[in-house]
Write a protein that holds these residues in place. Structure first.
Motif, short mmCIF file in Angstrom:
data_model
loop_
_atom_site.label_atom_id
_atom_site.label_comp_id
_atom_site.label_asym_id
_atom_site.label_seq_id
_atom_site.Cartn_x
_atom_site.Cartn_y
_atom_site.Cartn_z
N THR A 1 55.95 38.73 38.06
CA THR A 1 55.55 38.22 39.21
C THR A 1 56.27 37.97 41.02
O THR A 1 55.82 38.38 41.95
CB THR A 1 56.60 36.53 39.17
N ALA A 2 56.87 39.50 40.88
CA ALA A 2 57.01 40.12 42.29
C ALA A 2 56.71 41.08 42.48
O ALA A 2 55.96 41.31 43.77
CB ALA A 2 58.75 41.06 41.84
N ASN B 1 52.09 41.42 43.81
CA ASN B 1 51.25 40.92 44.12
C ASN B 1 49.71 41.57 42.81
O ASN B 1 49.20 42.78 43.19
CB ASN B 1 50.12 41.18 45.15
N PHE C 1 56.07 37.29 44.54
CA PHE C 1 55.28 38.31 45.27
C PHE C 1 55.59 38.37 47.18
O PHE C 1 55.69 39.32 47.63
CB PHE C 1 54.16 38.57 44.83
N ARG D 1 47.82 40.00 54.36
CA ARG D 1 47.66 40.76 53.45
C ARG D 1 48.08 39.89 52.26
O ARG D 1 47.44 40.49 51.35
CB ARG D 1 48.64 41.77 53.51
N HIS D 2 48.98 39.19 51.86
CA HIS D 2 49.86 38.67 50.48
C HIS D 2 49.07 37.97 49.91
O HIS D 2 48.55 37.27 49.16
CB HIS D 2 50.44 39.01 50.14
N ARG E 1 44.14 36.23 50.19
CA ARG E 1 43.66 36.35 49.11
C ARG E 1 43.61 35.74 47.71
O ARG E 1 42.54 35.13 47.06
CB ARG E 1 43.16 38.08 48.70
N ASN E 2 45.02 35.46 47.55
CA ASN E 2 45.17 34.84 46.27
C ASN E 2 44.94 33.17 46.52
O ASN E 2 44.22 32.44 45.27
CB ASN E 2 46.59 35.03 45.90
N LEU F 1 41.29 31.95 45.55
CA LEU F 1 40.76 32.15 44.04
C LEU F 1 40.05 30.09 44.05
O LEU F 1 38.95 30.59 43.59
CB LEU F 1 41.77 32.65 43.08
N LEU G 1 37.30 39.15 43.27
CA LEU G 1 38.45 39.59 43.67
C LEU G 1 39.85 38.93 43.04
O LEU G 1 40.93 39.43 43.69
CB LEU G 1 38.64 37.62 45.06
N ASP G 2 39.09 39.28 41.91
CA ASP G 2 41.01 39.03 41.10
C ASP G 2 40.47 39.82 40.04
O ASP G 2 39.78 39.51 39.14
CB ASP G 2 40.80 37.48 40.24
N PRO G 3 41.33 41.25 40.07
CA PRO G 3 40.85 42.22 38.94
C PRO G 3 41.12 41.86 37.52
O PRO G 3 40.91 42.59 36.51
CB PRO G 3 41.80 43.34 39.69
N ARG G 4 42.39 40.94 37.20
CA ARG G 4 42.72 40.60 36.11
C ARG G 4 41.28 40.16 35.31
O ARG G 4 41.71 40.17 33.96
CB ARG G 4 43.72 39.19 36.48
#
Lengths: 541, 326
Positions: free
Chosen positions: A102-103, A105, B222, B239-240, B243-244, B247, B317-320
């Motif tokens: 979680t730390a 991105n 994060f 930057r962080h 994008r998150n 979703l 957007l989400d590589p997962r």
């Protein structure tokens, strides 16, 4: 002692009104020299993480620094401007966190996130940054660093993620590294590797490290000096050797003594009759396939055979991914095994229909790992405990009365049954979980990491309770854990699992005293502070 | 490529859904009193029973319901949407004529709602529980609670009648023949009010989602890492967080594509735009079953295509997501 890199002087941090105490930290004074690892030890709620956040000036909104000074590099961080603070963060003081998943991105590559350190604080070109990132990843010994730089966090293992975090923190050669429980979420062998890595890098770069942990085993492994915290106050500090071997404060002594001993308890005589015997149980997961194409097969449990004598405790030990939880779920039929038999009192549990399982399930009950997530937050404690018997046809009033009696049995106030789960502490919640499992008067209790989420001193209490209940109720227990120290305390028999198979099994004294399989040996030698614990154990004898 | 095969599978899975919807609508319309021929006769000013019978036979309406349905589906398999008896043209032609205004309107309102929802959501989240948040959230609630037809009417009153800045309705000025850039500008001017009217409601939804998801992401660990690196707040957001936080917004676009088509019926009626929404309304009134089914078919396709694009975007957007199938 050389000049301190960071010195805290009378640091006091106030909590918002309505918190359980008025100050997160009161009058905390300490200093860290370069090339030194200072361990801050304390249980959850002792304010140790709050201290790390205070040093970085990253406190939550309503929490503020009330008093004191934090001298770093000739400046007081308490009065530094936000811009000056940003200069310090990352470049002067870097930080690594507990949960590397979680730390980081999740949407950006590892290399990108490490490279950001350089793009914030330096004017290096893109090419130079890339080269530095690869060098850093090599430095923290990530295999195939070029590929790792292009990987996303979810594509790396937990240990590798933590290595990447460390690489990121050390990118700009900070004077001080704050490590907030960096190994708590990792497996024991990975933990040993990461601890060694931190120690190595620290010695090579002469970094000062503020290492926050709750585990005295880790302290024994890594610390030069130790600070013990309780309720936001430093109760004791000194050289690691001195604190570990000659603790002055009662709280320190209590913490050290609750580090579980590494020796098996004196063996108990076991019944010759098995209450539960598992024979060649297998479970295979198949994922992702469409019409048989591209399917991925994971053999979670491979032909495991185990026996649990009546009244005994069988420990199943293994690291994450070893299949121990899958096995536990197979035993209680939360999932269906593919092959093999599970004989409970002569009945083949693996072949019962779902309907029969529901009826028979009171003979075998489960206690779960997370006492926060496994209790329904909208139901009162007594109802949660009484639910099982009610489902099995017991009158509601009788079941609730019985629940209150069980509360007493597990060491809770019987009147606490009218409260909701969030009003209990972690240890108390795990006691509710136990009472819930015991309400159906099972023969066999399957406990899946029941103490992993608890503080050491609470852990010791819950284990003691389990041992008492085992005696009192004649319970047989399957105890699943990743922590060998916990297994050593309570189990009569131990089975070590790796990649879905049992690699070694026997009595606890045999397995721990004279491990045969290399994996068991590796596990035992990876226990943090193993030398210290063994020395203490032999001194106690 | 994995994503494409995954998406292809999703497309294949939506075909049965499409047929179920069409059959459902077909059967539903059988329950409505009267049919195309009744509507036609009414337009012609009435006629005798024999003519009606002739017409029914001509359009295949004298067959049993299952036979009519089978007939329709059989034509559909060959991508033939049938013939509209009211408009006297093939349904495909009728729909194609009406499609551009609706697509323009939808794209414009969606972009408007998405962009401003994002911007205001970010502003609100950054000033959470302070005045920017309160002001933005209040306006969001007002936009969300007000019916769109009322917005449309008020917009016409203020901007067209009183201020006379913008045309009150229609797709383009039919009084003069324009070409090229002038025609585009003319259409754009006609679409400003409808876009705002349709977009405001969705703006309110996006704003609230963006605000909530920003606040959630801001609390993740994060973000603490990013701050501990020494990033300033603006860069932490760009930057962080962004994008998150995007979703859930992207998911919402897919979910709301259908709602937006529904909303365009009202807006197109208020601004008398010759779009798909109004066509749907008219064909219900005129019992023009073929056209209505055609519209349902095209709308469903539209929603499926939007969701398909959203899926691709999401995987981007989400590589997962992309990894899950591998």
């Amino acid at each position: 002692m050389s000049d301190p890199v960071l010195s805290l002087d009378g640091l006091t941090v106030r909590l918002p009104r309505g918190a359980d105490r008025s100050h997160a930290l009161s009058d905390v004074s300490l200093s860290i020299a370069s090339n030194e690892i200072l361990c801050v030890v304390g249980e959850s709620g002792s304010g140790k993480s709050m201290m790390a956040n205070a040093i970085m000036r990253l406190l939550p909104n309503e929490v503020e620094i009330e008093d004191g000074r934090m001298m770093f590099d000739g400046h007081d961080l308490c009065t530094a401007s936000p811009a000056a603070m940003r200069e310090v963060r990352g470049a002067g003081i870097a930080m690594i966190f507990q949960e590397p998943m979680t730390a980081l991105n999740p949407l950006r590559t590892i290399g990108d996130q490490i490279g950001e350190m350089f793009s914030i604080h330096t004017r290096l070109s893109k090419v130079e940054i890339n080269a530095r990132v690869i060098a850093l990843l090599d430095d923290v010994r990530i295999p195939d660093s070029t590929a790792a730089a292009k990987a996303y966090p979810h594509e790396l293992s937990g240990g590798q993620r933590q290595r990447a975090m460390i690489a990121m923190a050390l990118a700009l050669d900070p004077k001080l590294l704050i490590a907030d429980e960096p190994t708590t979420a990792l497996d024991v062998t990975t933990q040993a590797q990461i601890l060694r890595l931190i120690r190595d890098l620290q010695q090579r770069r002469k970094t000062a490290v503020l290492f926050i942990t709750h585990d005295f085993g880790v302290v024994a492994e890594i610390a030069d000096r130790v600070v013990v915290m309780q309720h936001g106050v430093i109760v004791e500090q000194g050289a690691a050797d001195r604190v570990l071997n000659d603790p002055q404060h009662a709280y320190t002594r209590q913490l050290i003594s609750s580090v579980p001993p590494l020796k098996a308890p004196p063996p108990r005589s076991l019944s010759g009759k098995d209450v539960l015997s598992i024979d060649r149980v297998s479970k295979t997961y198949r994922t992702g396939g469409f019409l048989g194409r591209g399917a991925r097969v994971t053999e979670a449990v491979k032909g495991v055979s185990l026996h649990l004598p009546r009244g005994a405790t069988l420990g199943i030990v293994g690291e994450s991914g070893s299949g121990k939880s899958t096995l536990a779920r197979c035993i209680v039929r939360l999932i269906d095994p593919d092959a093999g038999s599970i004989l409970l009192d002569g009945k083949d549990w693996a072949k019962l229909t779902p309907d029969q399982v529901r009826r028979e399930t009171r003979h075998i009950q489960m206690v779960f790992q997370d006492p926060f997530a496994s209790l329904n937050p909208r139901r009162k404690a007594a109802e949660l405990v009484a639910q099982g018997p009610i489902v099995h046809g017991v009158d509601r009033a009788v079941a609730i009365a019985e629940a209150k009696r069980l509360f007493e049995l597990v060491g809770l106030d019987p009147s606490a049954g009218d409260r909701f789960p969030h009003e209990f502490s972690g240890g108390q919640r795990q006691r509710i979980g136990l009472a819930r499992a015991l309400a159906l008067k099972p023969d066999v209790l399957v406990a899946d990491e029941p103490v992993s989420a608890l503080d050491v001193s609470v852990q010791a209490q819950v284990l003691r309770l389990l041992a008492e209940l085992r005696q009192q109720l004649g319970l047989s227990i399957v105890f699943i854990t990743h922590d060998l120290r916990v297994a050593a305390q309570i189990c009569d028999l131990v089975a070590v699992m790796k990649d879905g198979a049992v690699v070694e099994q026997g009595t606890t004294a045999e397995v721990f005293g004279n491990p045969q399989h290399p994996y068991t040996q590796a596990l035992l030698s990876a226990i943090p502070g193993g030398d210290f614990t063994r020395k203490r154990d032999s001194a106690l004898v | 490529m994995r994503i494409l095969s995954l998406a292809g599978r999703r497309l294949a899975a939506s075909i049965p859904t499409l047929f179920l919807i069409l059959i459902g609508v077909f059967l539903l319309l059988q329950l409505a009193p009267g049919d195309t021929v009744d509507a036609l006769m009414a337009q012609m000013g009435g006629g005798d029973a024999a003519t009606a019978h002739e017409l029914r036979k001509f359009y295949g309406l004298d067959l049993s319901v299952p036979a009519q349905l089978a007939n329709y589906l059989w034509h559909l398999m060959r991508l033939d949407l049938g013939f509209s008896s009211i408009y006297g043209k093939p349904v495909a032609t009728v729909i194609l004529e009406r499609l551009p205004p609706t697509i323009l309107l939808m794209t414009a309102s969606l972009s408007f709602a998405f962009f401003f929802g994002l911007v205001f959501g970010v502003i609100a989240a950054r000033g959470v529980n302070r005045w920017p948040d309160t002001v933005i959230s209040t306006f969001g609630l007002i936009f969300y609670a007000t019916p769109s037809f009322w917005f449309g009417l008020m917009a016409i009153v203020v901007f067209s009648v009183y201020l006379q800045w913008l045309p009150p309705g229609g797709f383009e000025d039919i009084g003069t023949v324009q070409t090229g850039i002038w025609r585009a500008l003319d259409i754009a001017a006609h679409l400003v009010l409808p876009t705002l009217t349709l977009g405001l409601i969705f703006l309110a939804v996006y704003l609230r989602i963006m605000r909530a998801s920003m606040l959630e992401v801001l609390n993740l660990e994060f973000i603490r890492t990013a701050r501990a690196k020494g990033l300033d707040e603006t860069h932490v957001i760009t930057r962080h967080v962004l994008r998150n936080a995007l979703l859930p917004m992207v998911t919402l676009i897919g979910l709301q594509a259908g709602t937006m088509l529904g909303g365009s019926v009202v807006v197109e009626s208020v601004f008398s735009l010759p779009g798909l929404g109004r066509l749907a309304y008219e064909s219900v009134v005129q019992r023009d079953l073929n056209t209505l089914l055609g519209i349902v078919f095209v709308s469903a396709l539209l929603v499926i295509v939007v969701n398909f694009v959203v899926d691709l975007l999401y995987a981007r957007l989400d590589p997962r997501i992309a990894a899950e199938g591998s």
